[in-house]
Design a protein around this motif. Structure first.
Motif, short mmCIF file in Angstrom:
data_model
loop_
_atom_site.label_atom_id
_atom_site.label_comp_id
_atom_site.label_asym_id
_atom_site.label_seq_id
_atom_site.Cartn_x
_atom_site.Cartn_y
_atom_site.Cartn_z
N GLY A 3 9.80 -5.37 3.51
CA GLY A 3 9.48 -3.95 3.59
C GLY A 3 10.60 -3.08 3.06
N LEU A 4 11.84 -3.45 3.37
CA LEU A 4 12.99 -2.68 2.88
C LEU A 4 13.12 -2.78 1.37
CD1 LEU A 4 15.51 -1.01 3.64
CD2 LEU A 4 16.78 -3.17 3.77
N MET A 5 12.84 -3.93 0.80
CA MET A 5 12.95 -4.08 -0.66
C MET A 5 11.88 -3.26 -1.38
SD MET A 5 15.62 -5.75 -1.11
CE MET A 5 15.44 -5.80 -2.90
N TRP A 6 10.67 -3.22 -0.84
CA TRP A 6 9.65 -2.35 -1.43
C TRP A 6 10.07 -0.89 -1.33
CZ3 TRP A 6 5.84 -3.58 -4.57
CH2 TRP A 6 5.27 -4.86 -4.54
N TRP A 7 10.71 -0.52 -0.22
CA TRP A 7 11.18 0.86 -0.03
C TRP A 7 12.28 1.20 -1.04
CZ3 TRP A 7 15.88 3.05 1.68
CH2 TRP A 7 15.82 4.40 2.03
N PHE A 8 13.22 0.27 -1.24
CA PHE A 8 14.28 0.48 -2.23
C PHE A 8 13.71 0.65 -3.63
CE2 PHE A 8 17.72 -1.63 0.50
CZ PHE A 8 18.33 -0.42 0.75
N LEU A 9 12.73 -0.19 -3.99
CA LEU A 9 12.14 -0.13 -5.32
C LEU A 9 11.40 1.19 -5.52
CD1 LEU A 9 11.76 -1.70 -7.93
CD2 LEU A 9 9.69 -2.70 -6.99
N ALA A 10 10.66 1.64 -4.51
CA ALA A 10 9.94 2.91 -4.63
C ALA A 10 10.93 4.08 -4.75
CB ALA A 10 9.04 3.11 -3.42
N ARG A 11 11.99 4.05 -3.98
CA ARG A 11 12.96 5.15 -4.04
C ARG A 11 13.66 5.18 -5.40
NH1 ARG A 11 18.42 4.96 -0.54
NH2 ARG A 11 18.79 3.40 -2.16
N LEU A 68 0.83 -1.21 0.00
CA LEU A 68 0.00 0.00 0.00
C LEU A 68 0.86 1.26 0.00
CD1 LEU A 68 -2.75 -1.13 2.54
CD2 LEU A 68 -2.96 -0.97 0.06
N LYS A 69 1.95 1.25 0.77
CA LYS A 69 2.84 2.41 0.79
C LYS A 69 3.52 2.60 -0.56
CE LYS A 69 2.34 3.69 5.09
NZ LYS A 69 1.83 5.02 5.48
N PHE A 70 3.96 1.52 -1.18
CA PHE A 70 4.58 1.60 -2.50
C PHE A 70 3.62 2.19 -3.53
CE2 PHE A 70 5.43 -0.22 -6.67
CZ PHE A 70 6.77 0.06 -6.84
N PHE A 92 7.25 1.13 5.79
CA PHE A 92 6.94 -0.01 4.95
C PHE A 92 6.95 -1.32 5.73
CE2 PHE A 92 7.92 3.23 2.00
CZ PHE A 92 7.46 2.87 0.74
N PHE A 93 7.32 -1.28 7.00
CA PHE A 93 7.41 -2.50 7.79
C PHE A 93 6.03 -2.89 8.32
CE2 PHE A 93 12.08 -1.51 9.02
CZ PHE A 93 12.45 -1.82 7.72
#
Length: 312
Positions: free
Chosen positions: A172-180, A88-90, A202-203
């Motif tokens: 959660g970190l991988m989704w954050w990396f992809l969004a960034r 959802l955050k992504f 994202f966690f």
């Protein structure tokens, strides 16, 4: 994969985040197609994922997502509870369309139902759990980007990002990396400055812990809003101090002489009814009274009832 550009290479800070989130830890079992991403096998049988290849495939997936003209045509799917918050955050920061929770069968193939969608690109968090959208995307020729573990099936997956997709912090970190990385490729954020969004958003958060934190926060706010009042001391109660015991003793002593004076007055015959005295002594009030003397006819009255004679 990264084209040999220095700006696309992984930094030491990003590698530190991956190691802290156990992104490099894989299971003991492995798929044949995912063995190329295994760096080594530990003595206890755990596979270690090559983080350099993880970063290269992540940059490739970000370039594919950034190439889609309409961000809403990118669908992100997460069936597992640990990845729904990150999904959802992504979708919020990228502008994609999220499908968090249960995937409705036929959403990509059945044109009759109201939930029918035609995505340009599909991003999933686990090929094993999200097998239904993967199968339907293969029918509609939709490219698939997936976060794959060492033991994940890669059938119908076009871009596999090797990582630990079972740990809450890792996915959660991988989704954050992809969004960034997508925002950087679009030019929305600069590579020279860190992204203001923290990976903690994202966690996965346990609902019970979140409710407990919210209750504690409300109680703390209520305590802070209350005005501080000093506790009154023993002598200071907001009024004048009165000694009730001393007052009752004084009233009893004052009532004793009054009772002694009232007793002989009641014993002597009186022409008029005796007057009652108001006193605090209940014993004095309960002295016996001669009702017959009070009800005697006054002088000068003959006791007639108003008739002419007593002869009936």
């Amino acid at each position: 994969m990264s084209g040999g550009l220095d700006v696309l290479k992984v930094t030491e800070d990003d590698i530190t985040k991956m190691l802290a989130a156990t992104t490099h830890i894989g299971p003991e079992n492995s798929e044949t197609t995912m063995e190329q991403y295994v760096f080594k096998k530990r003595n206890d049988g755990v596979n270690i994922i090559n983080l350099k290849k993880t970063w290269e495939k992540m940059v490739l997936a970000a370039r594919a997502i950034a190439a889609v003209e309409n961000p809403a045509d990118v669908f992100v799917v997460a069936s597992r509870p640990y990845a729904q918050r990150a999904c959802l955050k992504f979708a919020r920061y990228i502008g994609a369309t999220p499908i968090a929770g249960r995937f409705t069968p036929g959403a990509f193939t059945n044109q009759i139902q109201a939930a029918f969608r035609e995505p340009r690109l599909l991003v999933i968090s686990d090929p094993r759990t999200d097998h239904q959208p993967v199968t339907e995307a293969s029918y509609a020729n939709i490219p698939i980007v997936a976060f794959c573990n060492v033991d994940s099936p890669t059938k119908f997956v076009d871009i596999a990002i090797p990582c630990n997709n079972k740990a809450t912090h890792s996915i959660g970190l991988m989704w954050w990396f992809l969004a960034r990385e997508v925002l950087r490729l679009r030019g929305s954020i600069s590579r020279d400055m860190p992204w203001e969004v923290m990976p903690d958003l994202f966690f996965y958060r346990d609902p019970e812990e979140a409710d407990k934190e919210e209750r504690d926060r409300q109680e703390a706010a209520a305590e802070a809003a209350k005005p501080e009042m000093a506790a009154p001391t023993k002598e200071d109660w907001g009024g004048e101090a009165e000694d009730w015991a001393a007052e009752s003793a004084a009233s009893t002593m004052a009532a004793a002489p009054a009772a002694a004076v009232a007793a002989p007055a009641a014993a002597a015959p009186a022409a008029a009814p005796a007057a009652y005295s108001v006193t605090e002594d209940w014993a004095a009030q309960s002295e016996p009274t001669d009702w017959a003397a009070q009800s005697a006819p006054a002088a000068g009255q003959d006791g007639t009832w108003g008739g002419a004679t007593n002869n009936w």
